[in-house]
Design a protein around this motif. Sequence first.
Motif, short mmCIF file in Angstrom:
data_model
loop_
_atom_site.label_atom_id
_atom_site.label_comp_id
_atom_site.label_asym_id
_atom_site.label_seq_id
_atom_site.Cartn_x
_atom_site.Cartn_y
_atom_site.Cartn_z
N LYS A 35 -44.25 63.04 55.04
CA LYS A 35 -44.20 61.74 54.39
C LYS A 35 -43.13 60.83 55.01
O LYS A 35 -42.81 59.78 54.45
CB LYS A 35 -43.92 61.90 52.88
CG LYS A 35 -45.08 62.53 52.12
CD LYS A 35 -44.83 62.51 50.62
CE LYS A 35 -46.04 63.06 49.87
NZ LYS A 35 -45.82 63.03 48.40
N ALA A 36 -42.62 61.23 56.16
CA ALA A 36 -41.54 60.45 56.78
C ALA A 36 -41.96 59.01 57.06
O ALA A 36 -41.20 58.07 56.79
CB ALA A 36 -41.07 61.12 58.07
N MET A 40 -40.21 55.69 55.91
CA MET A 40 -39.75 54.69 56.87
C MET A 40 -40.22 53.29 56.49
O MET A 40 -39.45 52.32 56.51
CB MET A 40 -40.28 55.02 58.26
CG MET A 40 -39.72 56.27 58.90
SD MET A 40 -40.60 56.60 60.46
CE MET A 40 -39.86 58.16 60.94
N SER A 41 -41.50 53.19 56.16
CA SER A 41 -42.08 51.91 55.80
C SER A 41 -41.42 51.32 54.55
O SER A 41 -41.11 50.12 54.50
CB SER A 41 -43.59 52.07 55.58
OG SER A 41 -44.19 50.84 55.25
N PHE A 77 -44.45 50.80 69.37
CA PHE A 77 -43.97 51.18 68.05
C PHE A 77 -45.11 51.61 67.14
O PHE A 77 -46.21 51.04 67.20
CB PHE A 77 -43.24 50.01 67.38
CG PHE A 77 -41.92 49.68 68.00
CD1 PHE A 77 -40.82 50.51 67.83
CD2 PHE A 77 -41.76 48.52 68.76
CE1 PHE A 77 -39.59 50.21 68.40
CE2 PHE A 77 -40.54 48.21 69.32
CZ PHE A 77 -39.46 49.06 69.15
N LYS A 78 -44.86 52.59 66.29
CA LYS A 78 -45.82 52.95 65.26
C LYS A 78 -45.90 51.82 64.25
O LYS A 78 -44.92 51.11 63.98
CB LYS A 78 -45.41 54.26 64.57
CG LYS A 78 -45.44 55.46 65.50
CD LYS A 78 -45.31 56.77 64.75
CE LYS A 78 -46.63 57.12 64.10
NZ LYS A 78 -46.62 58.51 63.58
N GLU A 79 -47.08 51.68 63.67
CA GLU A 79 -47.33 50.56 62.76
C GLU A 79 -46.36 50.54 61.58
O GLU A 79 -45.97 49.47 61.10
CB GLU A 79 -48.77 50.62 62.25
CG GLU A 79 -49.18 49.43 61.43
CD GLU A 79 -50.64 49.46 61.04
OE1 GLU A 79 -51.02 48.66 60.15
OE2 GLU A 79 -51.41 50.27 61.60
N CYS A 80 -45.93 51.70 61.12
CA CYS A 80 -45.08 51.78 59.92
C CYS A 80 -43.72 51.11 60.12
O CYS A 80 -43.05 50.78 59.13
CB CYS A 80 -44.89 53.23 59.49
SG CYS A 80 -44.06 54.27 60.71
N VAL A 81 -43.30 50.91 61.36
CA VAL A 81 -42.00 50.26 61.63
C VAL A 81 -42.12 49.10 62.61
O VAL A 81 -41.14 48.71 63.24
CB VAL A 81 -40.96 51.28 62.17
CG1 VAL A 81 -40.68 52.36 61.16
CG2 VAL A 81 -41.41 51.88 63.50
N THR A 147 -36.87 61.09 58.69
CA THR A 147 -36.60 61.61 60.03
C THR A 147 -37.34 62.95 60.14
O THR A 147 -37.46 63.66 59.15
CB THR A 147 -35.08 61.83 60.20
OG1 THR A 147 -34.42 60.56 60.07
CG2 THR A 147 -34.73 62.43 61.54
N PHE A 148 -37.83 63.25 61.33
CA PHE A 148 -38.53 64.54 61.45
C PHE A 148 -38.40 65.10 62.86
O PHE A 148 -37.96 64.43 63.79
CB PHE A 148 -40.01 64.43 61.04
CG PHE A 148 -40.87 63.53 61.91
CD1 PHE A 148 -41.50 64.01 63.04
CD2 PHE A 148 -41.07 62.20 61.55
CE1 PHE A 148 -42.31 63.19 63.81
CE2 PHE A 148 -41.88 61.36 62.33
CZ PHE A 148 -42.50 61.86 63.45
#
Length: 198
Positions: A35-36, A40-41, A77-81, A147-148
């Motif tokens: 669920k990181a 983050m989002s 970048f990943k969409e969540c950030v 964080t993972f």
Amino acid sequence: MNIMLPKKTALIIIDVQNAIDHPEWSKYGSRNNLKAEENMSLLLSKWRQSGRKIIHVKHESKEPNSTYRSGDIGCEFKECVSPIEGELIIIKHVNSAFIGTDLEAILRESNISHLVVFGVITNNSVETTVRMAGNLGFNTHLVEDATFTFAKPDYTGKIRTADEVHTMSLANLENEYCKVVCTDQVVKIIEDEYSGDF
């Protein structure tokens, strides 16, 4: 644990790029903190509402076989950030976000003494950056559930799970270089500001 996040606190997001989803990273076993990205989002959304400084750290590898090669989709970048206009992007080429970048100078010029950090991977760029932040005198908080990392062999060759790698890295950092916190703690501080309880 009570934590303080003055208005002069910067959020540092480390290496949250598409590259981290490449199967190469999971060759020894799956990642932890599934669920990181959700955390983050949430953290990024709350941080934007608070008006505090946001710095996105982007890794652009110079290694030809890296999943983080500049120009590849993995480097995005990943969409969540995903950054929005006005948010600073720092490009790094090694593990630490302080090496070969203007990160420290930017923080000093902005009179920032407190940091909140999350990203990937725990035992690599996150740990290296947090160690340097602590050594440079920044009051640093690492958000462990945003964080993972991944399973990997230890020095003797024994495969360690992602949770083992993650928690050992946190143990190395806690109280020496940073305070380890969770998403809910950070969110509560910001929401208390809205309600006037801060």
